[in-house]
Design a protein around this motif. Structure first.
Motif, PDB file in Angstrom:
ATOM      1  N   ARG A   1       0.838  -1.206   0.000  1.00 36.53           N
ATOM      2  CA  ARG A   1       0.000   0.000   0.000  1.00 36.53           C
ATOM      3  C   ARG A   1       0.874   1.257   0.000  1.00 36.53           C
ATOM      4  O   ARG A   1       0.578   2.236  -0.688  1.00 36.53           O
ATOM      5  N   SER A   2       1.955   1.221   0.784  1.00 38.66           N
ATOM      6  CA  SER A   2       2.814   2.409   0.874  1.00 38.66           C
ATOM      7  C   SER A   2       3.562   2.640  -0.430  1.00 38.66           C
ATOM      8  O   SER A   2       3.894   3.772  -0.770  1.00 38.66           O
ATOM      9  N   ARG A   3       3.812   1.560  -1.191  1.00 41.94           N
ATOM     10  CA  ARG A   3       4.442   1.727  -2.505  1.00 41.94           C
ATOM     11  C   ARG A   3       3.455   2.334  -3.494  1.00 41.94           C
ATOM     12  O   ARG A   3       3.832   3.186  -4.314  1.00 41.94           O
ATOM     13  N   TYR A   4       2.196   1.918  -3.423  1.00 39.41           N
ATOM     14  CA  TYR A   4       1.182   2.558  -4.263  1.00 39.41           C
ATOM     15  C   TYR A   4       1.118   4.055  -3.932  1.00 39.41           C
ATOM     16  O   TYR A   4       1.137   4.903  -4.834  1.00 39.41           O
ATOM     17  N   SER A   5       1.034   4.378  -2.644  1.00 41.28           N
ATOM     18  CA  SER A   5       0.989   5.793  -2.237  1.00 41.28           C
ATOM     19  C   SER A   5       2.214   6.539  -2.736  1.00 41.28           C
ATOM     20  O   SER A   5       2.120   7.705  -3.127  1.00 41.28           O
ATOM     21  N   ALA A   6       3.362   5.874  -2.709  1.00 43.22           N
ATOM     22  CA  ALA A   6       4.592   6.517  -3.169  1.00 43.22           C
ATOM     23  C   ALA A   6       4.528   6.808  -4.669  1.00 43.22           C
ATOM     24  O   ALA A   6       5.025   7.848  -5.123  1.00 43.22           O
ATOM     25  N   TYR A   7       3.872   5.914  -5.440  1.00 48.95           N
ATOM     26  CA  TYR A   7       3.673   6.220  -6.860  1.00 48.95           C
ATOM     27  C   TYR A   7       2.796   7.452  -7.015  1.00 48.95           C
ATOM     28  O   TYR A   7       3.073   8.332  -7.830  1.00 48.95           O
ATOM     29  N   VAL A   8       1.734   7.525  -6.215  1.00 47.35           N
ATOM     30  CA  VAL A   8       0.828   8.679  -6.292  1.00 47.35           C
ATOM     31  C   VAL A   8       1.582   9.965  -5.966  1.00 47.35           C
ATOM     32  O   VAL A   8       1.389  10.998  -6.604  1.00 47.35           O
ATOM     33  N   LEU A   9       2.447   9.897  -4.973  1.00 45.28           N
ATOM     34  CA  LEU A   9       3.118  11.093  -4.461  1.00 45.28           C
ATOM     35  C   LEU A   9       4.457  11.355  -5.150  1.00 45.28           C
ATOM     36  O   LEU A   9       5.109  12.357  -4.873  1.00 45.28           O
ATOM     37  N   GLY A  10       4.880  10.462  -6.033  1.00 48.06           N
ATOM     38  CA  GLY A  10       6.142  10.661  -6.751  1.00 48.06           C
ATOM     39  C   GLY A  10       7.384  10.409  -5.911  1.00 48.06           C
ATOM     40  O   GLY A  10       8.431  10.998  -6.164  1.00 48.06           O
ATOM     41  N   LEU A  11       7.287   9.529  -4.928  1.00 43.68           N
ATOM     42  CA  LEU A  11       8.422   9.272  -4.040  1.00 43.68           C
ATOM     43  C   LEU A  11       9.284   8.137  -4.603  1.00 43.68           C
ATOM     44  O   LEU A  11       9.268   7.002  -4.135  1.00 43.68           O
ATOM     45  N   VAL A  12      10.053   8.478  -5.635  1.00 45.62           N
ATOM     46  CA  VAL A  12      10.827   7.448  -6.331  1.00 45.62           C
ATOM     47  C   VAL A  12      11.895   6.841  -5.412  1.00 45.62           C
ATOM     48  O   VAL A  12      12.141   5.635  -5.451  1.00 45.62           O
ATOM     49  N   ASP A  13      12.493   7.655  -4.559  1.00 51.40           N
ATOM     50  CA  ASP A  13      13.498   7.116  -3.630  1.00 51.40           C
ATOM     51  C   ASP A  13      12.904   6.001  -2.775  1.00 51.40           C
ATOM     52  O   ASP A  13      13.559   4.996  -2.503  1.00 51.40           O
ATOM     53  N   TYR A  14      11.664   6.198  -2.354  1.00 51.88           N
ATOM     54  CA  TYR A  14      11.015   5.182  -1.524  1.00 51.88           C
ATOM     55  C   TYR A  14      10.751   3.907  -2.317  1.00 51.88           C
ATOM     56  O   TYR A  14      10.935   2.800  -1.814  1.00 51.88           O
ATOM     57  N   LEU A  15      10.336   4.081  -3.572  1.00 53.06           N
ATOM     58  CA  LEU A  15      10.072   2.915  -4.416  1.00 53.06           C
ATOM     59  C   LEU A  15      11.344   2.107  -4.625  1.00 53.06           C
ATOM     60  O   LEU A  15      11.321   0.877  -4.612  1.00 53.06           O
ATOM     61  N   VAL A  16      12.452   2.800  -4.805  1.00 49.25           N
ATOM     62  CA  VAL A  16      13.722   2.104  -4.983  1.00 49.25           C
ATOM     63  C   VAL A  16      14.135   1.422  -3.677  1.00 49.25           C
ATOM     64  O   VAL A  16      14.504   0.239  -3.655  1.00 49.25           O
ATOM     65  N   ALA A  17      14.031   2.145  -2.570  1.00 49.58           N
ATOM     66  CA  ALA A  17      14.518   1.627  -1.282  1.00 49.58           C
ATOM     67  C   ALA A  17      13.731   0.417  -0.807  1.00 49.58           C
ATOM     68  O   ALA A  17      14.240  -0.385  -0.025  1.00 49.58           O
ATOM     69  N   THR A  18      12.491   0.271  -1.266  1.00 51.28           N
ATOM     70  CA  THR A  18      11.659  -0.846  -0.808  1.00 51.28           C
ATOM     71  C   THR A  18      11.673  -2.011  -1.798  1.00 51.28           C
ATOM     72  O   THR A  18      10.937  -2.970  -1.623  1.00 51.28           O
ATOM     73  N   THR A  19      12.499  -1.902  -2.837  1.00 52.92           N
ATOM     74  CA  THR A  19      12.712  -3.031  -3.742  1.00 52.92           C
ATOM     75  C   THR A  19      13.910  -3.831  -3.217  1.00 52.92           C
ATOM     76  O   THR A  19      14.802  -3.271  -2.574  1.00 52.92           O
ATOM     77  N   LEU A  20      13.907  -5.113  -3.478  1.00 57.48           N
ATOM     78  CA  LEU A  20      14.995  -5.985  -3.031  1.00 57.48           C
ATOM     79  C   LEU A  20      16.351  -5.328  -3.325  1.00 57.48           C
ATOM     80  O   LEU A  20      16.608  -4.943  -4.460  1.00 57.48           O
ATOM     81  N   PRO A  21      17.212  -5.159  -2.314  1.00 53.51           N
ATOM     82  CA  PRO A  21      18.482  -4.456  -2.536  1.00 53.51           C
ATOM     83  C   PRO A  21      19.276  -4.986  -3.733  1.00 53.51           C
ATOM     84  O   PRO A  21      19.886  -4.197  -4.460  1.00 53.51           O
ATOM     85  N   ALA A  22      19.238  -6.296  -3.977  1.00 56.73           N
ATOM     86  CA  ALA A  22      19.991  -6.861  -5.113  1.00 56.73           C
ATOM     87  C   ALA A  22      19.437  -6.398  -6.455  1.00 56.73           C
ATOM     88  O   ALA A  22      20.084  -6.572  -7.488  1.00 56.73           O
ATOM     89  N   GLN A  23      18.244  -5.814  -6.463  1.00 56.44           N
ATOM     90  CA  GLN A  23      17.629  -5.361  -7.725  1.00 56.44           C
ATOM     91  C   GLN A  23      17.679  -3.846  -7.893  1.00 56.44           C
ATOM     92  O   GLN A  23      17.360  -3.338  -8.965  1.00 56.44           O
TER      93      GLN A  23
END
Ligand code: ZN
Ligand code: ZN
Length: 160
Positions: free
Chosen positions: A37-59
């Motif tokens: 849910r917080s990743r969806y909200s981050a897309y809405v709000l344009g929080l790209v850093d958050y989207l990256v940080a919550t993806t598997l570190p190896a990716q």
């Protein structure tokens, strides 16, 4: 509704500061659904850093930040419905969340149903991005660093 603290874009009905804002601010999301849910909200709000940080570190290195930012900015997000969440035991723990996201852009209205996979490593949940290949042999240590062989850990969630 407080204009300084609008309802959370994830559709929970709670103010942003009491919902996904916690996780955007650095608090680890306690379960895969709340991370999703917080990743969806981050897309809405344009929080790209958050989207990256919550993806598997190896990716994370392989993510296309510009494309993520552009998609976020060009879309008007209409809502999110979580249909199903399933937690798989084991160490590390995995989960899958099935959801429908709706948005519109220059080409009209879209809805997308997806089953996303997540893994919890060192107390934090991460999104396993199915579009980013993980380079590991089936018997190698899993790139999530959960301590299991790849084939017993994240591999089945990538092909799903
Ligand atoms: Zn929220
Ligand atoms: Zn793994």
């Amino acid at each position: 509704m407080d204009p300084l603290d609008p309802n959370c874009p994830c559709g929970s009905g709670n103010p942003l500061s009491q919902c996904c804002g916690h996780y955007h601010g650095g608090t680890p999301a306690p379960c895969a659904e709340l991370l999703m849910r917080s990743r969806y909200s981050a897309y809405v709000l344009g929080l790209v850093d958050y989207l990256v940080a919550t993806t598997l570190p190896a990716q994370q290195q392989a993510l296309d930040r510009d494309a993520m930012a552009a998609w976020s900015a060009q879309s008007t997000w209409l809502g999110l419905e979580v249909e199903q969440r399933e937690v798989f035991g084991g160490k590390p723990e995995h989960a899958q969340v099935t959801f429908v996201a709706r948005w519109h852009d220059d080409n009209g209205e879209h809805s997308h149903r997806e089953c996303s996979a997540f893994v919890q490593v060192d107390g934090r949940w991460y999104f396993i991005d199915p579009t980013v290949p993980l380079k590991a042999g089936r018997n190698d240590p899993c790139p999530c660093q959960g301590g299991q062989k790849f084939k017993k850990c994240c591999a089945p969630f990538l092909s799903a």
